[in-house]
Design a protein around this motif. Structure first.
Motif, PDB file in Angstrom:
ATOM      1  N   UNK A  38       0.834  -1.202   0.000  1.00 52.47           N
ATOM      2  CA  UNK A  38       0.000   0.000   0.000  1.00 52.47           C
ATOM      3  C   UNK A  38       0.870   1.253   0.000  1.00 52.47           C
ATOM      4  N   UNK A  39       1.984   1.233   0.733  1.00 50.19           N
ATOM      5  CA  UNK A  39       2.906   2.365   0.757  1.00 50.19           C
ATOM      6  C   UNK A  39       3.481   2.611  -0.635  1.00 50.19           C
ATOM      7  N   UNK A  40       3.904   1.538  -1.321  1.00 53.70           N
ATOM      8  CA  UNK A  40       4.430   1.694  -2.684  1.00 53.70           C
ATOM      9  C   UNK A  40       3.393   2.319  -3.607  1.00 53.70           C
ATOM     10  N   UNK A  41       2.151   1.831  -3.507  1.00 57.48           N
ATOM     11  CA  UNK A  41       1.072   2.400  -4.325  1.00 57.48           C
ATOM     12  C   UNK A  41       0.860   3.873  -4.021  1.00 57.48           C
ATOM     13  N   UNK A  42       0.972   4.232  -2.743  1.00 55.10           N
ATOM     14  CA  UNK A  42       0.831   5.630  -2.348  1.00 55.10           C
ATOM     15  C   UNK A  42       1.918   6.514  -2.930  1.00 55.10           C
ATOM     16  N   UNK A  43       3.151   6.018  -2.929  1.00 55.42           N
ATOM     17  CA  UNK A  43       4.247   6.789  -3.533  1.00 55.42           C
ATOM     18  C   UNK A  43       4.025   6.977  -5.035  1.00 55.42           C
ATOM     19  N   UNK A  44       3.579   5.928  -5.704  1.00 60.61           N
ATOM     20  CA  UNK A  44       3.300   6.028  -7.142  1.00 60.61           C
ATOM     21  C   UNK A  44       2.196   7.025  -7.426  1.00 60.61           C
ATOM     22  N   UNK A  45       1.127   6.977  -6.634  1.00 63.57           N
ATOM     23  CA  UNK A  45       0.009   7.901  -6.802  1.00 63.57           C
ATOM     24  C   UNK A  45       0.435   9.339  -6.526  1.00 63.57           C
ATOM     25  N   UNK A  46       1.185   9.554  -5.439  1.00 58.54           N
ATOM     26  CA  UNK A  46       1.653  10.903  -5.103  1.00 58.54           C
ATOM     27  C   UNK A  46       2.504  11.479  -6.238  1.00 58.54           C
ATOM     28  N   UNK A  47       3.348  10.650  -6.817  1.00 59.42           N
ATOM     29  CA  UNK A  47       4.187  11.107  -7.933  1.00 59.42           C
ATOM     30  C   UNK A  47       3.345  11.454  -9.155  1.00 59.42           C
ATOM     31  N   UNK A  48       2.298  10.675  -9.399  1.00 59.71           N
ATOM     32  CA  UNK A  48       1.398  10.965 -10.516  1.00 59.71           C
ATOM     33  C   UNK A  48       0.693  12.305 -10.296  1.00 59.71           C
ATOM     34  N   UNK A  49       0.196  12.534  -9.083  1.00 65.06           N
ATOM     35  CA  UNK A  49      -0.485  13.789  -8.779  1.00 65.06           C
ATOM     36  C   UNK A  49       0.463  14.982  -8.909  1.00 65.06           C
ATOM     37  N   UNK A  90      -2.136   4.918 -12.902  1.00 62.00           N
ATOM     38  CA  UNK A  90      -3.000   5.529 -13.920  1.00 62.00           C
ATOM     39  C   UNK A  90      -4.305   5.947 -13.269  1.00 62.00           C
ATOM     40  N   UNK A  91      -4.857   7.051 -13.737  1.00 55.53           N
ATOM     41  CA  UNK A  91      -6.217   7.433 -13.368  1.00 55.53           C
ATOM     42  C   UNK A  91      -7.128   6.626 -14.283  1.00 55.53           C
ATOM     43  N   UNK A  92      -8.056   5.878 -13.695  1.00 59.58           N
ATOM     44  CA  UNK A  92      -8.944   5.050 -14.506  1.00 59.58           C
ATOM     45  C   UNK A  92     -10.377   5.570 -14.522  1.00 59.58           C
ATOM     46  N   UNK A  93     -10.641   6.611 -13.760  1.00 56.74           N
ATOM     47  CA  UNK A  93     -11.954   7.235 -13.745  1.00 56.74           C
ATOM     48  C   UNK A  93     -11.967   8.375 -12.748  1.00 56.74           C
ATOM     49  N   UNK A  99     -10.825  10.727  -7.565  1.00 57.16           N
ATOM     50  CA  UNK A  99     -10.105  10.062  -8.644  1.00 57.16           C
ATOM     51  C   UNK A  99     -10.098   8.574  -8.342  1.00 57.16           C
ATOM     52  N   UNK A 100     -10.275   7.762  -9.344  1.00 59.78           N
ATOM     53  CA  UNK A 100     -10.170   6.318  -9.216  1.00 59.78           C
ATOM     54  C   UNK A 100      -8.869   5.936  -9.910  1.00 59.78           C
ATOM     55  N   UNK A 101      -7.958   5.317  -9.153  1.00 62.06           N
ATOM     56  CA  UNK A 101      -6.612   5.055  -9.653  1.00 62.06           C
ATOM     57  C   UNK A 101      -6.252   3.584  -9.518  1.00 62.06           C
ATOM     58  N   UNK A 102      -5.284   3.180 -10.327  1.00 65.26           N
ATOM     59  CA  UNK A 102      -4.667   1.870 -10.161  1.00 65.26           C
ATOM     60  C   UNK A 102      -3.159   2.080 -10.272  1.00 65.26           C
ATOM     61  N   UNK A 103      -2.422   1.470  -9.357  1.00 66.31           N
ATOM     62  CA  UNK A 103      -0.961   1.506  -9.401  1.00 66.31           C
ATOM     63  C   UNK A 103      -0.476   0.096  -9.643  1.00 66.31           C
ATOM     64  N   UNK A 136      -6.671  14.299 -14.037  1.00 70.22           N
ATOM     65  CA  UNK A 136      -7.380  13.106 -14.502  1.00 70.22           C
ATOM     66  C   UNK A 136      -8.293  13.371 -15.673  1.00 70.22           C
ATOM     67  N   UNK A 137      -8.055  14.457 -16.399  1.00 69.06           N
ATOM     68  CA  UNK A 137      -8.953  14.859 -17.488  1.00 69.06           C
ATOM     69  C   UNK A 137      -8.953  13.895 -18.658  1.00 69.06           C
ATOM     70  N   UNK A 138      -7.909  13.085 -18.778  1.00 61.04           N
ATOM     71  CA  UNK A 138      -7.864  12.151 -19.903  1.00 61.04           C
ATOM     72  C   UNK A 138      -8.733  10.926 -19.650  1.00 61.04           C
ATOM     73  N   UNK A 139      -9.380  10.865 -18.484  1.00 64.74           N
ATOM     74  CA  UNK A 139     -10.259   9.749 -18.148  1.00 64.74           C
ATOM     75  C   UNK A 139     -11.692  10.247 -18.090  1.00 64.74           C
ATOM     76  N   UNK A 140     -12.650   9.422 -18.469  1.00 64.15           N
ATOM     77  CA  UNK A 140     -14.054   9.848 -18.437  1.00 64.15           C
ATOM     78  C   UNK A 140     -14.570   9.957 -17.006  1.00 64.15           C
ATOM     79  N   UNK A 141     -15.628  10.719 -16.857  1.00 67.60           N
ATOM     80  CA  UNK A 141     -16.302  10.784 -15.564  1.00 67.60           C
ATOM     81  C   UNK A 141     -16.823   9.397 -15.222  1.00 67.60           C
TER      82      UNK A 141
END
Length: 147
Positions: A38-49, A90-93, A99-103, A136-141
């Motif tokens: 979960x920590x790794x996913x958080x670092x990936x998400x923070x970097x994306x943001x 990636x932002x998936x929605x 934001x709905x994300x997957x790392x 996250x604009x490249x992803x649909x609502x």
């Protein structure tokens, strides 16, 4: 039916963060602890943001930021001490406030075995706030309006 992405697809996504797994991430069985995934996913998400402008300046100027409202970790492979791990989020929605994300971790492990999915809510103090249109604009609502 297997919905897991292939290794080649994951490592083709932009990498936002990487590290080498230290000893303190390892449990008594020699594997990385679930909490550290979960920590790794958080670092990936923070970097994306940060890459889209949600950084310290954004948070201080707008008095807004994101927090993890929900996180799911799916494991079917292991990461061991000393492994080099890269994150490919990636932002998936999105909705107006989440934001709905997957790392997905990349090399050297097969990321098909690990997925970190979550929902990050945008907030201003103690209330939800609308996400700026460029995040996250490249992803649909999302069709779900869970806010």
């Amino acid at each position: 039916m297997n919905q897991t992405p292939a290794y080649a697809h994951v490592v083709a996504l932009p990498q936002t963060w990487s590290t080498r797994v230290p000893a303190e991430f390892i449990d008594e069985n020699g594997h990385m602890t679930v909490g550290q995934y979960a920590v790794l996913g958080g670092h990936g998400t923070a970097s994306l943001l940060e890459a889209v402008g949600v950084d310290d300046h954004y948070r201080s100027a707008r008095r807004m930021g994101f927090f993890v409202a929900e996180q799911h970790v799916t494991l079917s492979t292991e990461i061991l001490q000393g492994s080099s791990v890269s994150m490919h989020p990636r932002v998936i929605g999105r909705t107006t406030t989440t934001l709905h994300l997957i790392s997905l971790p990349g090399e050297p492990i097969n990321p098909a075995g690990i997925q970190l999915a979550g929902r990050d809510a945008h907030s201003c103090g103690s209330r939800h706030a609308a996400i700026p249109s460029h995040v996250g604009a490249d992803r649909p609502q999302s069709r779900r309006s869970r806010q």
